[in-house]
Design an enzyme around this catalytic site. Structure first.
Site: not given
Ligand code: NAG
Length: 337
Positions: A159, A268
């Site tokens: 991320e 995710e």
């Protein structure tokens, strides 16, 4: 009593784990389905931190249970600074690395994939990584360690966010070049983009432009995007926006993957243990199944020994036997494993 029952009892009594067999997946639309095995990235303000106090490595038995459920991919978040302290060009801390080695070895010896996930948001000691060559050096050191294990997958970084799209693309390319440069040529590489690698903002954030130009001599890049189903997409609420939000949030990325002839994975995802979220998750996974020419699979966030269980446990806990999602969500998702 049948012979197989006897075997089960013997195994239970001795506490023996099932003999390592290939984690063969049932006929599935997806190449990769699994879970992030959280723990070694915990306590990220404590560096290097103490094993058992600040952080923990995943539990073998829990992983084995999830393999029995049909999962074949386990993402292992950990901290870059703990693995290579002080500087990106430094050397491995063998104490911490031993935990990562052990986890990778356990997963891959079961025939499952182990995803090496430096869970750093594009930061090192809290600062945005701008030293592209240094980042490459970090990956050279790490990839060397796992270069001969074909069941390892390299995840460039968890991320990236709030930085230049161009920098994120350059860091990804440096990681890819470093990994291939040490002879890790057979493994998949999961490449994450900017804006928290969110699928719903993959194009609108502008990250897709540079990410789409990444090159890999082995042609084994898989774009790892994340997607949560709560209102701000952060994965912090048990509420999902609607029963159709999962599917809707993947439309932009799916179109991009198709138009650019790329492959993606939802690295995710999660939703609360409630009827609306379960329907939203099923809708998203059905949509991915319909588009499995570009979507290679999905990974739940997250399992791990420290998420707890029951009312006081983590809202998306997938740790067997009593994590909130393990008991409340997983039974409704088995057709997508
Ligand atoms: C290496 O890791 C161990 C375990 O976390 C830690 O106790 C030790 O201080 C670390 N060494 C360095 C140089 O960070």
């Amino acid at each position: 009593m049948r012979f197989t029952d006897l075997l089960v009892i013997t195994a239970t009594i001795s506490g023996a784990v099932a003999a390592p067999t290939e984690a063969k997946k049932r006929a599935s639309a997806f190449q990769f389905t699994g879970v992030s095995e959280s723990g070694a990235e915990f306590g990220n303000t404590a560096i290097p931190g103490q094993l058992g106090k600040d952080y923990i490595w995943p539990d073998h038995n829990a992983i084995n249970t999830l393999i029995q459920k049909g999962f074949n991919t386990f993402r292992i978040p950990f901290m870059m600074e703990r693995l290579i302290p002080t500087r990106l060009t430094g050397s491995i801390n063998e104490t911490y690395a031993a935990g990562l080695d052990d986890t990778v070895k356990y997963i891959t010896s079961q025939g499952a994939y182990a995803v090496i996930d430096p869970h750093n948001f594009g930061r090192y000691y809290g600062n945005i990584i701008t030293d592209v060559a240094g980042f490459g050096a970090w990956w050279t050191t790490v990839a060397k360690r796992y270069a001969t294990n074909e069941k390892v997958i390299f995840d460039t970084n968890n991320e990236f966010h709030d930085e230049e799209n161009d920098l994120v693309a350059k860091l990804n390319q440096a990681a890819i070049d470093a990994i291939r440069g040490v002879g890790a040529t057979s493994q998949y590489i999961f490449a994450e983009g900017n804006a928290w690698s969110g699928a719903w903002h993959w194009v609108s954030s502008g990250t897709s432009e540079g990410m789409g130009k990444l090159t890999d001599p082995q042609d084994k890049i898989i774009y790892e995007m994340h997607q949560y189903l709560d209102s701000d997409g952060s994965g912090t609420s048990t509420a999902c926006v609607s029963t159709t939000v999962g599917r809707e949030r993947l439309v932009e990325a799916t179109a991009w993957l198709k138009a650019n002839n790329k492959k993606g994975i939802i690295g995710e995802t999660a939703g609360g243990s409630n009827a609306q979220c379960i329907q939203a998750l099923q809708g998203m996974l059905s949509y991915m199944k319909e588009n499995s020419d570009v979507w290679t699979g999905w990974l739940w966030w997250g399992a791990g020994p420290w998420w707890g269980s029951g009312a006081s446990g983590y809202i998306f806990g997938m740790e067997p036997p009593s994590g909130t999602a393990y008991t409340g969500v997983l039974p409704s998702l088995t057709q997508f494993i």
